[in-house]
Design a protein around this motif. Structure first.
Motif, short mmCIF file in Angstrom:
data_model
loop_
_atom_site.label_atom_id
_atom_site.label_comp_id
_atom_site.label_asym_id
_atom_site.label_seq_id
_atom_site.Cartn_x
_atom_site.Cartn_y
_atom_site.Cartn_z
N UNK A 232 -5.49 4.99 -1.69
CA UNK A 232 -4.08 5.37 -1.54
C UNK A 232 -3.91 6.75 -0.93
N UNK B 171 1.14 -7.42 -2.63
CA UNK B 171 1.39 -6.00 -2.89
C UNK B 171 0.52 -5.05 -2.10
N UNK B 172 -0.40 -5.57 -1.31
CA UNK B 172 -1.20 -4.74 -0.42
C UNK B 172 -0.64 -4.95 0.98
N UNK B 173 0.27 -4.09 1.40
CA UNK B 173 1.03 -4.39 2.61
C UNK B 173 0.17 -4.54 3.87
N UNK B 174 0.52 -5.57 4.62
CA UNK B 174 -0.05 -5.72 5.96
C UNK B 174 1.07 -5.46 6.96
N UNK C 114 -3.13 6.87 2.98
CA UNK C 114 -1.84 6.59 3.62
C UNK C 114 -1.25 7.86 4.25
N UNK D 181 3.79 2.62 -2.81
CA UNK D 181 2.75 1.99 -2.01
C UNK D 181 3.21 0.71 -1.34
N UNK E 257 -2.02 -6.24 11.83
CA UNK E 257 -2.49 -7.49 11.23
C UNK E 257 -1.79 -8.69 11.88
N UNK F 206 -2.13 -1.37 3.97
CA UNK F 206 -3.28 -1.11 3.11
C UNK F 206 -4.58 -1.00 3.90
#
Lengths: 379, 379, 379, 379
Positions: free
Chosen positions: A133, D311-314, A136, A273, D318, A316
């Motif tokens: 994290x 919840x793990x943004x792409x 980012x 996040x 991607x 991510x």
């Protein structure tokens, strides 16, 4: 890069591979992808790795690669095994001259972490820990803004890491759940090790402060689970600020809700996040400001960690890739006898890793002593 | 309705007046708006009140109104004075046959609150306490959904009430700040009394649970302040669920960020006061649901507390008015000797008020004993 | 205030009453609530109106009230009937010396609107039109910001008013739907009259520009409907800016999604009615700014139309009440022979009403001529 | 993969490289990165390409690579040059047996696009066009939901592509702006070619409908600009639905705000590129549903295009990589003489490209004929 762990069945191995591949700066050339040689072989094949460089064990990989000419062999290893198989391969790699990048937490226990730190120091090599994290761009921006005094003296830190994937007892069917809740593979901490360490790291990274004392409550909410799946703790920082850290994996419906709110005497910053390209900045008495990735007004630290123009969301994997980029820059800059400054290259290192393991043990100590304020030394 | 307190200089008096007026069901006919007769007079004039019914003191008002024919005199009093002037006027009103609606917290101390409860019980009259936030339709919907088992057994409650208006030391210039941070007028609690009681009430109202134990940390963050302006506490509920309650008034940039997240073993609900017409419902494994005021799919409890069609936002004053409506219905339904059930009419009553004062004292007790888990009996 | 229309069955009558009552500045003293005397009577009773002042028709009301002493009789009428019963009562009220506040659109047709304008002018009295959305504080702030040049020269205006309540053919069961889609009661325009006029008014109010030309497309999407329920039109403004206005009532799932985005050569503003206390301001090259009601940094225009501190949401009824407050101030300031400036008092007046009717007829003219650019003169 | 264009100075070349690299399925082995051999060389070096395979021109690359043994030479070319250099290299590659992936729009003109289509058909090879936004998992989910009838019969489509990067005249300093607004390099369309084609493609992809008629307005807002930088158009679809397409590059403060709202007779879907992992689904009369990437309830189409857990943004890269993955799968599945079905492999192909160019020409035709409804044949 050579990979240890990360068979096609695992989750985090693929993440590391994509993160490493994204920018075309790192090539996966070999691997010991599983303790099961068959699985390792199959994974190597699926990844188009030269079969000769798919190894049956990490020991074999390190030994064999070392025999290759310097410009052919792997330059570093990426360790993505469960926590109980972190120290040994890392140590062996370092002792054989290979840099290391390793999934967090650093090791199985604080004692192991300290051992590893000694190995790193002795080797003079580069070790990076993937506290994702902090990769980012908006986290980096937040850190800069706090440093510049935008929100004044920090008074209050709320950091949350709320997930829901352990809402039910899924240990039987889910490989991730199985090892992450198993004290023999995960260590003393459940949720606090898996995600609490991220939260503590993020709070310190952005605020520039150190957690000084912890008063913690740990729970096992789901029947039959062996490690904590829920926690709540009060924090005191070294400048007198206080805070709350809440890490849970039983918040049904939450995905990967890692967020932080820091309040100073002049304003506040908020980062989430799940919407990572936005940073909310509040200067008391003025309209709120919404910072967005990709704009010129951002700090170099943010810009250096962004690939696309404004409005083209990164996520991510890109944050993860930023850690690999920083590590890669450090590896390239490294020369024998020359120590690399992780702050300059901006990646989490072995000290963050030791601090993470100390966090886990401090939390447990406090929880076991009736939420006593427990000094967090970070060793 | 006759009002005690609420001169044109005050904040909450005008809120009560607007809330009472909105639906055309209640008429303000008299008042003792200030302990300063001049201010009372001026306020009465500004409000178009018959000058003969603008009184110099609440005692005078109660006495004089009682002398009027029953169908001319006020039916109830609304008490909007600072906390230390709650008990006496409420008691006098009740003892003279007037129903009472009173701003929270109920009284200056738990002892006073209990006294008032006895007075209420003896009088057989109606007393409502304005815990505003339970007046919102989506809070009522949330309560119904939890009751119906939509989110399963409650495991975790996060309730926050974050404000920033006491970021600086403004006690000198700001009338609100002045009395709300003054132990002689506010009582033992600062932030915990002013807003912490709302948060505790909301958590219990929606979850249907009772807070059983509290482990609290209280801070005075701003130099020179006399009462707590910041708090963090761990909660244990009577069904075994745990939670965090965080109430602060020094979160620079926060407005009136009162929000709650409740997680059960099947799902979760999330409500935020600053966007009150929306309720987020998460059933684990399904798409999130967003409930909005005004739709047929809502419970009667929500519908009864909404005035406009979907998409026509209602807010704080409407929530407040809902409490007045419920209180008004109870007053109309009341007959001598017939006790009113506040649950049926759905308004917070004297027991909620006693519970609020007990909350303040429990929190302080825990904070003073090193965050010991302290039983919250609610008296 | 005396009300014409607004029986307990209607929607907008209650809205007007609550809006008028909220601030304690206006008292409803009489009414002719329905063309059906029984319904009128029942409504009067439900509203606690003196039965002697509940009238069987608006004509009777105006006549009888005029006979009362000046300080006892109603000061103005509020007209909340369907569009085809706007002109006659308004005219009669004005000709008998009563000010008028009237629900939009002003009249059944442009011709009627112009007639009414003449009546107003001749009477010298105050007439306000309830274009609700210009009553929101953040709309007023937006207007001020544009005026001050915050976003530079306006280039582009997107204004939408999207509802979904006419998704199905509900004319049979729904009183609202029944008259609003009936050309005999509503006039020439369906959606464009009901909500399109709001959108045009909002665009002009905030931008400070005038719509100069319209190229419109009108649709009847739901089978059996008699008036347009969907529209899309291109706009040209008097400064050369262009825009899109989209008003529909068949956008299934939309509630009351009225929103506007205005782009200048320096930046942009964005306002959404469903989250009305927030105004997004974008200055090109800088972080976005989020303005919120209740703060000192806002213009007086915004502050004057806010009742509660920051974070205590206000909504539709408060916006509506702001129009009543402004109208009320004008009525109080009015003296025989003295003309009231609606801009100073900041309420929509008869000219806005005429402009609204001209808008409807211009849109229809363009739609009927194959989306020809049609001059919008506003008469 | 061999790349044509995409020197280190360009924007989109790096995007293609990262997208291709992300999943470890495609290796960049050669390139002709610039018409300037020096720049090409420097780029090759920066990308760690074997210097022998960095070519001075695409012609040279195609010729030389063809001489290599089949298992050593590139398998396909990626064309990322400005629009006027699309046809020639694509044609040459195809005629020499190399598959092609090409940045949109397909070609400089409709005529060129049709020529290229013939070449593709004759070659039997695979050509993919990078309409990035259809690579997002939630776009694929939206398409599935519409197909399954979740929102009923489509009635209304609003699609926007709003950017602000051409707010000022930056043609002199900005390489992107320079060629994208130059008719000699970009073609007939400015904003409509650059982003309008994306919007049209997205609308058709999700709705499953075809745009049948267009009534368009084109503007050059910024003085001195040579091509349209702003557009607004009305749409009619082949099922009778209508819509609005709005594409602009002068919306100051907008980033890459590409969004779509589709309304059917049962409900609606809403997707916004800047928050791409969320899909809002509204079924009329029920609570809104929020679909999120990573959950089991999604369609296979969405799941196949997601790499990380909920919840793990792409993001953008991607989505882009998803096109490369689909193209790669098609290339692997391809055998001489066997035609690949782009629908099955789910990537935009030469027909989408021809349709895009026809869109540009139809829009211009309509704009030049006073917004006449112009048939969109898509050729």
């Amino acid at each position: 890069m050579g990979m240890i762990g990360g068979s096609t069945e695992a989750f985090i191995g693929a993440v590391h591979r994509k993160a490493a591949a994204l920018d075309g700066e790192i090539e996966l050339v070999c691997g010991a992808f599983s303790s099961d040689p068959k699985k390792s072989k199959a994974t190597g094949q699926a990844l188009y790795i030269d079969p000769k460089r798919v190894y049956a064990s990490y020991a074999e990989m390190i030994e064999q690669e070392k025999l290759l000419p310097e410009n052919e062999r792997m330059q570093f290893v990426s360790i993505v095994t469960p926590n109980h198989v972190h120290l040994a391969p890392a140590q062996m790699a370092l002792e054989n001259g290979f840099h290391v990048i390793i999934d967090k937490p650093l090791a199985f226990s604080l004692a192991e972490a300290k051992t590893l730190r000694k190995v790193v120091e002795k080797s003079g090599l580069v070790l990076a820990l993937t506290h994702t994290y902090t990769g980012y761009p908006m986290v980096k921006e937040a850190r800069q803004l706090v440093k510049q005094g935008k929100i004044g003296k920090v008074r209050k830190v709320y950091v949350e890491y709320h997930q829901g994937w352990l809402t039910n007892f899924i240990e039987g069917n889910n490989k991730q759940a199985s090892w992450r809740t198993d004290p023999k593979r995960s260590g003393l901490g459940g949720a606090i090790g898996d995600i609490g360490t991220h939260a503590a790291n993020l709070a310190e990274y952005i605020s520039g402060l150190e957690i000084a004392e912890i008063s913690a409550d740990l729970n096992i909410v789901v029947k039959g689970r062996q490690l904590d799946d829920d926690s709540a703790m009060l924090l005191r920082f070294n400048n007198g600020a206080t805070g709350i850290l809440s890490a849970t994996q039983i918040a049904a419906g939450e995905e990967n809700n890692h967020n932080i709110r820091i309040y100073g005497d002049k304003g506040a910053i908020v980062w989430r996040q799940e919407e990572p390209n936005t940073l909310l900045v509040r200067v008391y008495g003025k309209p709120n400001e919404v910072y967005r990735t990709g704009w010129d007004y951002l700090s170099d630290a943010a810009k250096l960690n962004t690939r696309t123009p404004w409005g083209h969301p990164e996520g991510y994997l890109e944050a993860f890739a930023n850690l690999y980029l920083a590590f890669g820059r450090a590896v390239r800059a490294w020369k024998p006898g020359k120590k690399i400054d992780p702050v300059k290259f901006d990646f989490p290192d072995v000290n963050d890793g030791v601090r993470g393991m100390a966090f886990v043990e401090t939390v447990i100590k406090s929880a076991n002593s009736n939420r006593k304020w427990t000094k967090f030394k970070g060793e």
